[in-house]
Write a protein that holds these residues in place. Structure first.
Motif, short mmCIF file in Angstrom:
data_model
loop_
_atom_site.label_atom_id
_atom_site.label_comp_id
_atom_site.label_asym_id
_atom_site.label_seq_id
_atom_site.Cartn_x
_atom_site.Cartn_y
_atom_site.Cartn_z
N THR A 86 -40.40 49.54 -33.90
CA THR A 86 -40.97 49.68 -32.55
C THR A 86 -41.69 51.02 -32.41
O THR A 86 -42.92 51.07 -32.44
N LEU A 87 -40.94 52.11 -32.29
CA LEU A 87 -41.55 53.43 -32.06
C LEU A 87 -42.43 53.87 -33.24
O LEU A 87 -43.59 54.23 -33.04
N THR A 88 -41.86 53.82 -34.45
CA THR A 88 -42.65 54.24 -35.62
C THR A 88 -43.86 53.34 -35.80
O THR A 88 -44.96 53.82 -36.07
N TYR A 89 -43.65 52.03 -35.63
CA TYR A 89 -44.76 51.07 -35.76
C TYR A 89 -45.87 51.40 -34.76
O TYR A 89 -47.05 51.36 -35.10
N PHE A 90 -45.48 51.74 -33.53
CA PHE A 90 -46.46 52.06 -32.49
C PHE A 90 -47.19 53.37 -32.83
O PHE A 90 -48.41 53.47 -32.68
N GLU B 159 -46.33 35.64 -37.23
CA GLU B 159 -46.66 35.45 -35.82
C GLU B 159 -46.14 36.62 -34.98
O GLU B 159 -46.82 37.09 -34.08
N ASN B 160 -44.93 37.05 -35.26
CA ASN B 160 -44.35 38.19 -34.54
C ASN B 160 -44.15 39.32 -35.55
O ASN B 160 -43.12 39.39 -36.23
N VAL B 161 -45.13 40.20 -35.65
CA VAL B 161 -45.14 41.23 -36.69
C VAL B 161 -43.96 42.17 -36.58
O VAL B 161 -43.27 42.45 -37.56
N GLN B 162 -43.70 42.67 -35.38
CA GLN B 162 -42.63 43.65 -35.21
C GLN B 162 -41.25 43.05 -35.51
O GLN B 162 -40.40 43.72 -36.09
N TRP B 163 -41.04 41.80 -35.10
CA TRP B 163 -39.77 41.15 -35.40
C TRP B 163 -39.61 40.95 -36.90
O TRP B 163 -38.52 41.15 -37.45
N SER B 164 -40.69 40.59 -37.58
CA SER B 164 -40.65 40.41 -39.03
C SER B 164 -40.33 41.72 -39.73
O SER B 164 -39.53 41.76 -40.67
N PHE B 165 -40.96 42.80 -39.26
CA PHE B 165 -40.68 44.11 -39.83
C PHE B 165 -39.23 44.50 -39.60
O PHE B 165 -38.56 45.01 -40.50
#
Length: 203
Positions: free
Chosen positions: A196-200, A61-67
């Motif tokens: 966050t930054l890399t993911y973006f 549900e929350n991809v960035q938090w999971s990562f």
């Protein structure tokens, strides 16, 4: 004891081991770049496993938090374990450096073969978090390597009078405790950047 300045001084005191760990990591990268046969299969297994985990995390549900949670706990646990696993003759840190360097070298070679821009792979996909994560891992392995060497030397001094022994494991374990704390903190920061930054940037 746990101040950042203390960590920096402790790291400076093992600069030779950091150099050795860096060279092993680079050597692993070269092996990964040139890998064929069994070594290539090992690299592919590592990458395949990470790819499967990545796909599972993307379904949350929350991809960035999971990562973030996966990256941080995976790296932090391994970062601390590799320090103390150095007690097994320093073998584990060496293997850890070779595998991690190998995976990186393999990916860079694959990107080069496929004509993928190194700006996309390195500057956007690796540099933002890797500038903290890679040195932290190398330093952790360096502490593990030194612990392995100290264990070897301590075994050679068994039976000697305490006053004549040159190895002071107690003092060094204090250094590893400080190192463990700051390695975790650095990897925590790296995980925030990567999720966050890399993911973006890589989307």
């Amino acid at each position: 004891m746990f101040r950042f300045q203390t960590f920096l001084m402790d790291a400076r005191s093992i600069s030779r081991y950091i150099l050795v760990a860096t060279l092993i990591f680079i050597g692993g990268g070269v092996l990964g770049w040139m890998s064929t046969g069994v070594l290539q299969d090992i690299m592919l297994q590592q990458i395949s496993g990470l790819s499967e985990i990545s796909n599972e995390l993307r379904q949350s549900e929350n991809v960035q938090w999971s990562f973030f949670t996966f990256i941080f706990f995976n790296n932090a646990i391994k970062g601390v374990l590799v320090i103390f696993a150095g007690a097994l003759g320093g073998i584990i840190p060496v293997i850890f450096l070779i595998i991690n360097g190998g995976v990186l070298g393999f990916l860079l070679h694959a990107a080069w073969q496929q004509g993928i821009s190194y700006y996309e792979v390195v500057v956007k996909g690796l540099l933002p978090h890797g500038i903290i994560e890679i040195p932290a891992i190398i330093i952790a392995c360096a502490f593990g390597l030194k612990l392995g060497v100290m264990i070897y030397k301590a075994l050679g001094e068994i039976g000697m009078e305490t006053s004549t022994r040159s190895i002071r494991l107690g003092a060094y374990m204090r250094q590893t405790a400080t190192a463990s704390l700051w390695i975790v903190i650095l990897l925590f920061i790296a995980a925030i950047i990567e999720s966050t930054l890399t993911y973006f940037l890589v989307q």
